[in-house]
Design a protein around this motif. Structure first.
Motif, PDB file in Angstrom:
ATOM      1  N   ILE A  56      -4.920   0.272  -5.061  1.00  0.00           N
ATOM      2  CA  ILE A  56      -3.479   0.302  -5.311  1.00  0.00           C
ATOM      3  C   ILE A  56      -2.975  -1.103  -5.617  1.00  0.00           C
ATOM      4  O   ILE A  56      -2.259  -1.323  -6.596  1.00  0.00           O
ATOM      5  CB  ILE A  56      -2.714   0.905  -4.111  1.00  0.00           C
ATOM      6  N   GLU A  60      -1.628  -2.318  -9.250  1.00  0.00           N
ATOM      7  CA  GLU A  60      -0.236  -2.750  -9.340  1.00  0.00           C
ATOM      8  C   GLU A  60      -0.147  -4.176  -9.892  1.00  0.00           C
ATOM      9  O   GLU A  60       0.737  -4.482 -10.682  1.00  0.00           O
ATOM     10  CB  GLU A  60       0.453  -2.651  -7.979  1.00  0.00           C
ATOM     11  N   ARG A  63      -2.908  -3.961 -13.633  1.00  0.00           N
ATOM     12  CA  ARG A  63      -2.624  -2.900 -14.603  1.00  0.00           C
ATOM     13  C   ARG A  63      -3.638  -2.864 -15.741  1.00  0.00           C
ATOM     14  O   ARG A  63      -3.286  -2.899 -16.915  1.00  0.00           O
ATOM     15  CB  ARG A  63      -1.194  -3.025 -15.125  1.00  0.00           C
ATOM     16  N   GLN A 101      -8.417   6.866  -8.067  1.00  0.00           N
ATOM     17  CA  GLN A 101      -7.332   6.009  -8.576  1.00  0.00           C
ATOM     18  C   GLN A 101      -7.541   5.678 -10.048  1.00  0.00           C
ATOM     19  O   GLN A 101      -6.594   5.698 -10.836  1.00  0.00           O
ATOM     20  CB  GLN A 101      -7.230   4.743  -7.723  1.00  0.00           C
ATOM     21  N   TRP A 113       2.482   3.133 -15.486  1.00  0.00           N
ATOM     22  CA  TRP A 113       2.281   2.477 -14.198  1.00  0.00           C
ATOM     23  C   TRP A 113       3.439   2.752 -13.239  1.00  0.00           C
ATOM     24  O   TRP A 113       3.686   1.980 -12.327  1.00  0.00           O
ATOM     25  CB  TRP A 113       2.075   0.980 -14.396  1.00  0.00           C
ATOM     26  N   ARG A 115       5.503   4.477 -10.186  1.00  0.00           N
ATOM     27  CA  ARG A 115       5.096   4.707  -8.787  1.00  0.00           C
ATOM     28  C   ARG A 115       4.484   6.089  -8.596  1.00  0.00           C
ATOM     29  O   ARG A 115       3.593   6.257  -7.773  1.00  0.00           O
ATOM     30  CB  ARG A 115       6.280   4.554  -7.835  1.00  0.00           C
ATOM     31  N   PHE A 118       0.680   6.379  -8.570  1.00  0.00           N
ATOM     32  CA  PHE A 118       0.003   5.873  -7.377  1.00  0.00           C
ATOM     33  C   PHE A 118       0.055   6.923  -6.262  1.00  0.00           C
ATOM     34  O   PHE A 118      -0.911   7.116  -5.537  1.00  0.00           O
ATOM     35  CB  PHE A 118       0.655   4.575  -6.893  1.00  0.00           C
ATOM     36  N   THR A 162      -0.253   3.632   0.544  1.00  0.00           N
ATOM     37  CA  THR A 162       0.017   3.405  -0.880  1.00  0.00           C
ATOM     38  C   THR A 162       1.347   2.690  -1.053  1.00  0.00           C
ATOM     39  O   THR A 162       1.463   1.760  -1.864  1.00  0.00           O
ATOM     40  CB  THR A 162      -0.011   4.740  -1.657  1.00  0.00           C
ATOM     41  N   ILE A 166       1.780  -0.868  -2.883  1.00  0.00           N
ATOM     42  CA  ILE A 166       2.703  -1.112  -3.993  1.00  0.00           C
ATOM     43  C   ILE A 166       3.597  -2.310  -3.675  1.00  0.00           C
ATOM     44  O   ILE A 166       3.823  -3.175  -4.526  1.00  0.00           O
ATOM     45  CB  ILE A 166       3.542   0.148  -4.299  1.00  0.00           C
ATOM     46  N   GLY A 169       1.482  -5.412  -3.961  1.00  0.00           N
ATOM     47  CA  GLY A 169       1.218  -5.657  -5.376  1.00  0.00           C
ATOM     48  C   GLY A 169       2.428  -6.211  -6.109  1.00  0.00           C
ATOM     49  O   GLY A 169       2.311  -7.136  -6.914  1.00  0.00           O
ATOM     50  N   ASN A 170       3.602  -5.648  -5.820  1.00  0.00           N
ATOM     51  CA  ASN A 170       4.838  -6.157  -6.433  1.00  0.00           C
ATOM     52  C   ASN A 170       5.080  -7.608  -6.043  1.00  0.00           C
ATOM     53  O   ASN A 170       5.465  -8.426  -6.873  1.00  0.00           O
ATOM     54  CB  ASN A 170       6.049  -5.311  -6.011  1.00  0.00           C
TER      55      ASN A 170
END
Length: 181
Positions: A56, A60, A63, A101, A113, A115, A118, A162, A166, A169-170
């Motif tokens: 994940i 994120e 990509r 995934q 991509w 949400r 995911f 998850t 996310i 990852g953000n």
């Protein structure tokens, strides 16, 4: 997107860094597994759900194709240092979760991509976790409320992790970790 761009040195280094960090978490999850299964087996889905993080976070941040699978394998190798006897379990889980995934991402040709994609992979993984671990812990021997809680947590554990992945990852993307296109 050319395959070489997907596996640049920078991309592989980001996968490795994410794999090491999440592999440590996976190793800790492996250490507490026996205690959780002995005392509160219905919480095992939450513990096992931590293993969705490598893919994940990698997807994120990067990509790109194959980053989930590569990062999962690196994380499994790191987790194996905590419990070498479970190395094949860690690697098998990494390959399964990473393939799911990657499969969901491949269905959108690595172009969507949002949400939702995911969380689709998280629900699929949660359902598989619920079924497989249900057999391992012999779910039928527990009271009905334990079975319901177990199944619910088994599906929602990967979903919750998850959401954490996310968010991480953000944060990494905002920090500039993502390679330039």
């Amino acid at each position: 997107m050319p395959p070489a761009a997907s596996l640049s040195t920078r991309t592989l280094l980001v996968c490795a860094a994410i794999g090491v960090a999440t592999g440590i978490l996976g190793g800790i999850a492996g250490v507490v597994t026996l205690g959780v299964l002995a005392v509160t087996p219905y919480l095992y889905g939450l513990v096992l759900g931590v293993h969705v993080l490598p893919g994940i976070i990698a997807q994120e941040v990067l990509r790109r194709p194959l980053v989930a699978l590569i990062t999962h394998v690196i994380a499994a190798l790191i987790s194996s240092a905590f419990n070498p006897a479970w190395a094949m379990r860690f690697i098998g889980t990494a390959l399964l979760f990473g393939a799911i995934q990657e499969g969901v991402a491949a269905l959108t040709r690595y172009r969507a991509w949002g949400r939702w994609r995911f969380f689709v992979s998280a629900v699929i993984i949660g359902a598989i976790v619920a079924v497989v671990v249900g057999f391992v812990v012999d779910l039928g021997r527990f009271d009905l409320w334990v079975q319901v809680v177990y199944l619910t947590i088994s599906v929602l554990g990967p979903v919750a992790w998850t959401a954490v992945g996310i968010a991480v990852g953000n944060a990494l993307r905002r920090a500039g970790i993502a390679p330039k296109r």
